[in-house]
Design a protein around this motif. Structure first.
Motif, PDB file in Angstrom:
ATOM      1  N   PRO A 295      31.419  -4.368  52.125  1.00  0.00           N
ATOM      2  CA  PRO A 295      32.594  -3.494  52.247  1.00  0.00           C
ATOM      3  C   PRO A 295      33.272  -3.291  50.895  1.00  0.00           C
ATOM      4  N   ARG A 296      33.769  -2.095  50.667  1.00  0.00           N
ATOM      5  CA  ARG A 296      34.564  -1.786  49.490  1.00  0.00           C
ATOM      6  C   ARG A 296      35.856  -1.136  49.967  1.00  0.00           C
ATOM      7  N   LEU A 297      36.971  -1.534  49.383  1.00  0.00           N
ATOM      8  CA  LEU A 297      38.254  -0.978  49.782  1.00  0.00           C
ATOM      9  C   LEU A 297      38.655   0.165  48.859  1.00  0.00           C
ATOM     10  N   VAL A 298      39.129   1.256  49.464  1.00  0.00           N
ATOM     11  CA  VAL A 298      39.585   2.424  48.716  1.00  0.00           C
ATOM     12  C   VAL A 298      40.991   2.768  49.189  1.00  0.00           C
ATOM     13  N   ALA A 299      41.947   2.785  48.263  1.00  0.00           N
ATOM     14  CA  ALA A 299      43.331   3.139  48.592  1.00  0.00           C
ATOM     15  C   ALA A 299      43.594   4.574  48.144  1.00  0.00           C
ATOM     16  N   THR A 300      44.279   5.346  48.986  1.00  0.00           N
ATOM     17  CA  THR A 300      44.542   6.756  48.705  1.00  0.00           C
ATOM     18  C   THR A 300      46.030   7.052  48.838  1.00  0.00           C
ATOM     19  N   PHE A 301      46.544   7.787  47.859  1.00  0.00           N
ATOM     20  CA  PHE A 301      47.946   8.212  47.846  1.00  0.00           C
ATOM     21  C   PHE A 301      47.966   9.722  47.639  1.00  0.00           C
ATOM     22  N   LYS A 302      48.722  10.437  48.484  1.00  0.00           N
ATOM     23  CA  LYS A 302      48.811  11.895  48.360  1.00  0.00           C
ATOM     24  C   LYS A 302      50.265  12.329  48.370  1.00  0.00           C
ATOM     25  N   SER A 303      50.611  13.217  47.441  1.00  0.00           N
ATOM     26  CA  SER A 303      51.971  13.747  47.362  1.00  0.00           C
ATOM     27  C   SER A 303      51.910  15.249  47.102  1.00  0.00           C
ATOM     28  N   GLN A 304      52.753  16.006  47.797  1.00  0.00           N
ATOM     29  CA  GLN A 304      52.892  17.443  47.576  1.00  0.00           C
ATOM     30  C   GLN A 304      54.294  17.713  47.036  1.00  0.00           C
TER      31      GLN A 304
ATOM     32  N   THR B 235      67.406  30.893  39.732  1.00  0.00           N
ATOM     33  CA  THR B 235      66.884  32.014  40.516  1.00  0.00           C
ATOM     34  C   THR B 235      66.337  31.604  41.877  1.00  0.00           C
ATOM     35  N   GLY B 236      66.057  30.310  42.059  1.00  0.00           N
ATOM     36  CA  GLY B 236      65.433  29.860  43.301  1.00  0.00           C
ATOM     37  C   GLY B 236      63.940  30.118  43.335  1.00  0.00           C
ATOM     38  N   LYS B 237      63.384  30.586  42.229  1.00  0.00           N
ATOM     39  CA  LYS B 237      61.960  30.906  42.159  1.00  0.00           C
ATOM     40  C   LYS B 237      61.133  29.627  42.096  1.00  0.00           C
ATOM     41  N   ILE B 238      60.045  29.593  42.875  1.00  0.00           N
ATOM     42  CA  ILE B 238      59.125  28.455  42.837  1.00  0.00           C
ATOM     43  C   ILE B 238      58.205  28.626  41.631  1.00  0.00           C
ATOM     44  N   VAL B 239      58.362  27.743  40.666  1.00  0.00           N
ATOM     45  CA  VAL B 239      57.568  27.812  39.443  1.00  0.00           C
ATOM     46  C   VAL B 239      56.173  27.240  39.666  1.00  0.00           C
ATOM     47  N   LEU B 240      56.102  26.172  40.459  1.00  0.00           N
ATOM     48  CA  LEU B 240      54.816  25.521  40.713  1.00  0.00           C
ATOM     49  C   LEU B 240      54.854  24.831  42.064  1.00  0.00           C
ATOM     50  N   ALA B 241      53.782  24.975  42.827  1.00  0.00           N
ATOM     51  CA  ALA B 241      53.582  24.217  44.064  1.00  0.00           C
ATOM     52  C   ALA B 241      52.210  23.573  43.957  1.00  0.00           C
ATOM     53  N   ASP B 242      52.166  22.257  44.052  1.00  0.00           N
ATOM     54  CA  ASP B 242      50.905  21.564  43.798  1.00  0.00           C
ATOM     55  C   ASP B 242      50.865  20.266  44.597  1.00  0.00           C
ATOM     56  N   GLN B 243      49.737  19.586  44.535  1.00  0.00           N
ATOM     57  CA  GLN B 243      49.602  18.285  45.165  1.00  0.00           C
ATOM     58  C   GLN B 243      48.784  17.373  44.268  1.00  0.00           C
ATOM     59  N   VAL B 244      49.004  16.083  44.426  1.00  0.00           N
ATOM     60  CA  VAL B 244      48.257  15.075  43.683  1.00  0.00           C
ATOM     61  C   VAL B 244      47.663  14.100  44.681  1.00  0.00           C
ATOM     62  N   ILE B 245      46.366  13.855  44.554  1.00  0.00           N
ATOM     63  CA  ILE B 245      45.691  12.845  45.365  1.00  0.00           C
ATOM     64  C   ILE B 245      45.127  11.801  44.410  1.00  0.00           C
ATOM     65  N   GLN B 246      45.600  10.582  44.537  1.00  0.00           N
ATOM     66  CA  GLN B 246      45.175   9.496  43.653  1.00  0.00           C
ATOM     67  C   GLN B 246      44.453   8.429  44.466  1.00  0.00           C
ATOM     68  N   LYS B 247      43.289   8.011  43.988  1.00  0.00           N
ATOM     69  CA  LYS B 247      42.517   6.970  44.655  1.00  0.00           C
ATOM     70  C   LYS B 247      42.256   5.822  43.694  1.00  0.00           C
ATOM     71  N   ILE B 248      42.223   4.610  44.217  1.00  0.00           N
ATOM     72  CA  ILE B 248      41.745   3.476  43.434  1.00  0.00           C
ATOM     73  C   ILE B 248      40.735   2.713  44.280  1.00  0.00           C
ATOM     74  N   ARG B 249      39.682   2.248  43.628  1.00  0.00           N
ATOM     75  CA  ARG B 249      38.634   1.468  44.286  1.00  0.00           C
ATOM     76  C   ARG B 249      38.646   0.053  43.728  1.00  0.00           C
ATOM     77  N   PHE B 250      38.461  -0.897  44.610  1.00  0.00           N
ATOM     78  CA  PHE B 250      38.533  -2.294  44.197  1.00  0.00           C
ATOM     79  C   PHE B 250      37.496  -2.619  43.127  1.00  0.00           C
ATOM     80  N   ASP B 251      36.263  -2.085  43.270  1.00  0.00           N
ATOM     81  CA  ASP B 251      35.226  -2.395  42.287  1.00  0.00           C
ATOM     82  C   ASP B 251      35.550  -1.789  40.921  1.00  0.00           C
ATOM     83  N   GLU B 252      36.250  -0.632  40.904  1.00  0.00           N
ATOM     84  CA  GLU B 252      36.643  -0.035  39.630  1.00  0.00           C
ATOM     85  C   GLU B 252      37.743  -0.855  38.966  1.00  0.00           C
ATOM     86  N   ILE B 253      38.653  -1.390  39.780  1.00  0.00           N
ATOM     87  CA  ILE B 253      39.727  -2.226  39.235  1.00  0.00           C
ATOM     88  C   ILE B 253      39.147  -3.469  38.579  1.00  0.00           C
TER      89      ILE B 253
END
Length: 210
Positions: free
Chosen positions: A35-44, A52-70
């Motif tokens: 087994p390998r553990l993978v942790a995932t974090f997602k933010s929008q 002006t109230g104008k949306i300059v940027l709309a994006d998301q970030v998905i970050q993963k870490i794997r135990f073997d990489e750590i």
């Protein structure tokens, strides 16, 4: 609210995913399945221009870490007394860096400030080390005839660079392709390699237990 706070921009966002999955990996030499553990974090998030109230940027970030990489990144002597909280802190720290870079790039894009035959210098330091960036040449801005507001302009991808060294406020990158086409002032966008969620395997969820 932005005007009351004398802020040029407001950033709003949500954390809509935090999970730890167990991924089974087959070891060909021994025939074992480990087994390998993978942790995932997602933010929008969104960046809103307060005046002006104008949306300059709309994006998301998905970050993963794997135990073997750590294990490869951080020596065992440093991880000896780590708890679940330490691994969570590492994930949150990496995610915060990615979100911060995305917000900064949305307001003040990464740009080429010097060009040579084999490399370029970018006006961004911490947070871009080792990353590849698409180099974009922006055409003449298109202006709305009624409001005078800039509607943006045409964009052309002219190259790809990879950051090789990072200083405090700038970084150096080698040109992978586009030598002779990349110019001073071109915009650089960090290339994303995040796997689409619908293509991700449905791993069984487990309680964090590093």
């Amino acid at each position: 609210m932005g005007k009351l706070l004398v802020a040029d921009y407001l950033v709003t966002g949500v954390i809509n995913r935090f999970e730890v999955n167990a991924v089974r990996q087959n070891i060909a030499i021994t025939g074992e399945t480990l087994p390998r553990l993978v942790a995932t974090f997602k933010s929008q998030f969104q960046i809103i221009e307060s005046s002006t109230g104008k949306i300059v940027l709309a994006d998301q970030v998905i970050q993963k870490i794997r135990f073997d990489e750590i294990r490869r990144e951080i020596p065992s002597t440093e991880r000896r007394y780590w708890t679940d909280a330490d691994y969570k802190d590492l994930l949150f720290s990496k995610a915060a860096t990615e979100v911060g870079n995305a917000i900064l790039a949305g307001i003040y894009p990464i740009k080429v400030v010097k060009v040579s035959s084999t490399g370029v210098v970018l006006n961004r330091g911490k947070g871009v080390g080792g990353k590849q960036c698409l180099v974009i040449n922006q055409g003449e801005a298109i202006i709305d005839i009624d409001t005078g507001e800039s509607l943006g302009g045409s964009e052309e991808q002219v190259g790809l660079v990879e950051v090789t060294s990072v200083e405090g406020k700038f970084s150096k990158a080698k040109i992978i392709f586009g030598a002779g086409q990349i110019q001073y002032g071109d915009i650089c966008r960090i290339q994303k390699t995040v796997q689409k969620e619908e293509e991700a395997a449905a791993y069984p969820r487990v309680t964090p237990g590093w």
